[in-house]
Design a protein around this motif. Structure first.
Motif, PDB file in Angstrom:
ATOM      1  N   GLY A 127       1.843   3.584   4.630  1.00 57.69           N
ATOM      2  CA  GLY A 127       1.383   4.379   3.496  1.00 57.69           C
ATOM      3  C   GLY A 127       2.385   5.049   2.553  1.00 57.69           C
ATOM      4  N   GLY A 128       3.555   5.479   3.130  1.00 61.54           N
ATOM      5  CA  GLY A 128       4.612   6.081   2.489  1.00 61.54           C
ATOM      6  C   GLY A 128       5.412   4.943   1.418  1.00 61.54           C
ATOM      7  N   VAL A 131       2.765   4.461  -1.470  1.00 65.17           N
ATOM      8  CA  VAL A 131       2.719   5.768  -2.400  1.00 65.17           C
ATOM      9  C   VAL A 131       4.034   5.523  -3.073  1.00 65.17           C
ATOM     10  N   LEU A 135       3.978   4.676  -7.312  1.00 60.72           N
ATOM     11  CA  LEU A 135       4.480   5.879  -8.182  1.00 60.72           C
ATOM     12  C   LEU A 135       5.653   4.939  -9.100  1.00 60.72           C
TER      13      LEU A 135
END
Length: 149
Positions: A127-128, A131, A135
């Motif tokens: 998930g990180g 993200v 970004l």
């Protein structure tokens, strides 16, 4: 013909630390091999053979398939996958529930929840990474000049 100069040996502190690490590794090896030297040697040889003949071709093929699919964005999958597999390798006996009784006797703690925590940590890593990918993708599209029509 002139020979190239030898590389420097390093600072005295570096050499001392190197000697200490060799001494510690030798002590650990003697202690490890004192009990069941044949079993330990067999485990090391077996681990090397299994890694080189089974695991390496498997994850090399998986990486090639990933590079073909993800292209240059492959690191957003490689890093969390490698960290997750490393954690699985280290904690596999507890994640798989194979040494629950011994763990509870040795530590006095409950061995429950290792699999769930590993799965949650794996989900957080991916998930990180997702993200971070989004970004960076948004920042790259904002910095791109508008196309002329």
């Amino acid at each position: 013909m002139r020979k190239p100069p030898l590389p420097p040996l390093g600072s005295p502190l570096h050499l001392l630390l190197l000697c200490c690490s060799f001494a510690l590794a030798g002590y650990a090896g003697v202690r490890l091999l004192a009990g069941d030297w044949f079993g330990v040697a067999l485990w090391f040889v077996g681990a090397a053979v299994v890694h080189d003949l089974v695991l390496l071709p498997l994850y090399a093929a998986a990486d090639r398939a990933l590079v073909r699919t993800a292209g240059r964005h492959v690191m957003y999958v490689r890093v969390p996958a490698a960290l997750s597999l490393l954690l699985l390798l280290v904690w596999f006996p507890l994640i798989g529930g194979r040494v629950q009784d011994r763990y509870a006797l040795a530590t006095g703690l409950s061995p429950d929840g290792f699999a769930a925590r590993w799965l949650l940590l794996t989900a957080a890593l991916f998930g990180g990474s997702a993200v971070l990918f989004v970004l960076r993708l948004r920042r790259a599209t904002k910095q791109r000049p508008p196309a002329a029509h």
